[in-house]
Design an enzyme around this catalytic site. Structure first.
Site, PDB file in Angstrom:
ATOM      1  N   ASN A 156      76.921  30.652 100.119  1.00  0.00           N
ATOM      2  CA  ASN A 156      77.862  31.180 101.122  1.00  0.00           C
ATOM      3  C   ASN A 156      77.529  30.839 102.571  1.00  0.00           C
ATOM      4  O   ASN A 156      78.438  30.686 103.381  1.00  0.00           O
ATOM      5  CB  ASN A 156      77.973  32.706 100.962  1.00  0.00           C
ATOM      6  CG  ASN A 156      76.672  33.421 101.205  1.00  0.00           C
ATOM      7  OD1 ASN A 156      75.597  32.875 100.998  1.00  0.00           O
ATOM      8  ND2 ASN A 156      76.760  34.656 101.651  1.00  0.00           N
ATOM      9  N   GLU A 252      66.199  38.121  98.806  1.00  0.00           N
ATOM     10  CA  GLU A 252      67.346  38.638  99.574  1.00  0.00           C
ATOM     11  C   GLU A 252      68.528  38.651  98.613  1.00  0.00           C
ATOM     12  O   GLU A 252      69.045  37.591  98.253  1.00  0.00           O
ATOM     13  CB  GLU A 252      67.667  37.703 100.750  1.00  0.00           C
ATOM     14  CG  GLU A 252      66.595  37.617 101.805  1.00  0.00           C
ATOM     15  CD  GLU A 252      66.475  38.883 102.620  1.00  0.00           C
ATOM     16  OE1 GLU A 252      67.447  39.662 102.666  1.00  0.00           O
ATOM     17  OE2 GLU A 252      65.411  39.097 103.208  1.00  0.00           O
ATOM     18  N   CYS A 286      76.841  38.887 102.264  1.00  0.00           N
ATOM     19  CA  CYS A 286      76.334  40.046 101.517  1.00  0.00           C
ATOM     20  C   CYS A 286      76.280  41.314 102.333  1.00  0.00           C
ATOM     21  O   CYS A 286      76.090  42.380 101.768  1.00  0.00           O
ATOM     22  CB  CYS A 286      75.023  39.736 100.833  1.00  0.00           C
ATOM     23  SG  CYS A 286      73.826  39.305 101.987  1.00  0.00           S
TER      24      CYS A 286
END
Ligand SMILES: NC(=O)C1=CN([C@@H]2O[C@H](COP(=O)(O)OP(=O)(O)OC[C@H]3O[C@@H](n4cnc5c(N)ncnc54)[C@H](O)[C@@H]3O)[C@@H](O)[C@H]2O)C=CC1
Ligand SMILES: O=C(O)[C@H](O)CS(=O)(=O)O
Length: 477
Positions: A156, A252, A286
């Site tokens: 992303n 992450e 996110c």
């Protein structure tokens, strides 16, 4: 304007050379679905070769000031080529061009901050002489590189999140073997070219493309890899942690980010910021706002403003300067989001705006009348959908924000200092953003979550902590 990205074939980047392979993979333009580039497919032999060169490179000196110069030069070259990189991001991610330019600028900042941090890696004096029997001793610590770091990154934010791994890793004196996401590897290959041009010594960076699960597994099997730094889904994060054994792991992972709008909030500001930060990169961020909790006294008025702002969002071709929201990464992801919204509606949710799919484009969608156990609230949507619910008390909303497997970041709009401080103490996240939405990040701040959102922090100064070992030196005088 038509996006003209040359269809080029990238080899594997091993020891400063481009290694071609018999098998290649095509990377598609996510809006036109045409080929944007081809990349090589690595075998286990390539993976082991890259790790071997990475380990050997550690024997050659790479002083902090040299690391600083290389990373600064790379940032300078990147900014000089901002438009070229941004066009590639728009093609390989489907990210709107203005947002893509923003990502390139942030990636340059991440490299610059990493460069600066290279000069600030320090230990401390330790007063061992304070212990009985150690009166004649002196001690201090030094920070040493962990060694070879395998970095695995998601689709992303393929430029800046790669820089968040290789910037601090190189700044700390490590070697890196990078495995970018299969669907968005082009910028990473271009970044390798750029670092080479900036003077990065041989063997300090390798970039491998091909099957993600397979390369990930080969990297995990290789005992000469000392640390894994991963950004991506909780599923793969858990897999890496379970296979890494005693080696260091930084993760992450996902989030279903909440943002709270309290009764005393500035509603115009809240509605404008939330609508902007819910749909960036088609919600594939996110910390993108997903769950919006609004105090019952201001619910109607806030919702009307949120819808009004969301109506202004322009959906379409990422290379069009006017576009705010482009396609999702793949058709199946847009179909998944469509199915989750359909399920929520069957369970009683109302679509206030959106709820429409055209190919891999899913329109910015606001759902109301939701309950916390719907998939669109409980799981990570990772798409352009928000769910708006009401609450009546501070304790209730804090409990509902915390009722999540995740804990990356949350947002809170309030002018009540006491509520803000209570939330700061009680909301279980890596970061609480007061008077902005959950999706606020600048690149030098500590960034990372609790619970299923991961372990370890990014932001160059904090990532360097993860990517170095503390060694104590004791003198018996
Ligand atoms: N906390 C954070 O900073 C961020 C978290 N994410 C999370 O990432 C997810 C979306 O990204 P995706 O690229 O779809 O995630 P993903 O987990 O499917 O893939 C991430 C990377 O892992 C690789 N991979 C896949 N299987 C592997 C395996 N078995 N072993 C090792 N590596 C493997 C992929 O090739 C890719 O490079 C979401 O859950 C999102 O929340 C995304 C961006 C930032
Ligand atoms: O978590 C993500 O998706 C990104 O790290 C957010 S940002 O760095 O692009 O703001």
């Amino acid at each position: 304007m038509v996006n003209e990205v040359e269809v080029k074939t990238y080899g594997l980047y091993i020891n400063s050379e481009w290694v071609t392979t018999a098998e290649t993979m095509t990377v598609q333009n996510k809006y036109t679905q045409e080929p944007a580039a081809k990349v090589a497919v690595a075998t286990q032999a390539h993976v082991d070769q890259a790790v071997k060169f990475a380990k050997e490179a550690l024997k050659e000196p790479f002083a902090p000031y040299e690391r600083y110069k290389v990373l600064m030069k790379a940032a300078e070259l990147l900014l000089a080529r901002k438009e070229q990189f941004a066009q590639v991001l728009a093609a390989e991610v489907g990210k709107p061009i203005r947002e893509s330019r923003g990502e390139v600028e942030r990636a340059a900042q991440t490299l610059q901050v990493s460069a600066e941090e290279a000069k600030r890696i320090q230990g401390e004096g330790v007063p061992v002489e304070a212990a009985p029997g150690s009166e004649n001793r002196m001690a201090f610590t030094v920070k040493v590189p962990v060694g070879v770091i395998a970095a695995i990154t998601p689709f992303n934010v393929p430029m800046n999140l790669v820089c968040h791994k290789i910037g601090p890793a190189l700044a700390a004196g490590n070697s890196v073997v990078l495995k970018p996401a299969e669907v968005t590897p082009i910028c990473a290959m271009m970044l390798a070219e750029l670092l080479q041009e900036a003077g990065l010594p041989n063997g300090r960076l390798h970039v491998l493309t091909g099957d993600g699960a397979q390369i990930g597994d080969w990297l995990l099997q290789n005992e000469d890899v000392h640390m894994y730094t991963f950004t991506g889904s909780p599923r793969v994060g858990e897999l890496i942690r379970s296979k890494a054994g005693l080696r260091k792991v930084a993760l992450e992972l996902g989030n279903n980010s909440a943002t709270v709008v309290h009764q005393d909030a500035d509603l115009d500001k809240a509605a404008a910021l939330i609508s902007q930060k819910s749909f960036n990169n088609a919600g594939q961020v996110c910390i993108s706002v997903q769950r919006i909790y609004v105090h019952e006294h201001i619910y109607e008025s806030f919702l009307a403003k949120l819808i009004e702002n969301t109506k202004k969002i322009v959906v379409g071709n990422p290379v069009d300067e006017k576009t705010d929201v482009g396609p999702m990464i793949r058709l199946s992801e847009a179909e998944r989001v469509e199915a989750w919204v359909k399920e929520a509606v069957e369970q009683g949710a109302h679509i206030e705006i959106g709820g429409k799919r055209e190919g891999s484009i899913y329109y910015p969608t606001i759902l109301s009348n939701v309950v916390d156990d719907m998939k669109v609230c409980r799981q990570e949507v990772f798409g352009p959908v928000v769910a708006v619910a009401t609450y009546s008390s501070e304790d209730e909303v804090i409990a509902r924000v915390n009722d999540s497997d995740y804990g990356l970041q949350a947002g809170l709009f309030t002018n009540d200092l006491n509520f803000a401080m209570k939330a700061a103490r009680e909301i279980e996240v890596g970061g609480l953003i007061v008077n902005d939405a959950s999706a606020y990040r600048v690149d030098h701040m500590p960034y990372g979550g609790v619970k299923k959102s991961g372990t370890g922090k990014e932001g160059p100064k904090y990532a360097i902590e993860e990517m170095t070992e503390e060694r104590i030196i004791v003198f018996n005088l």
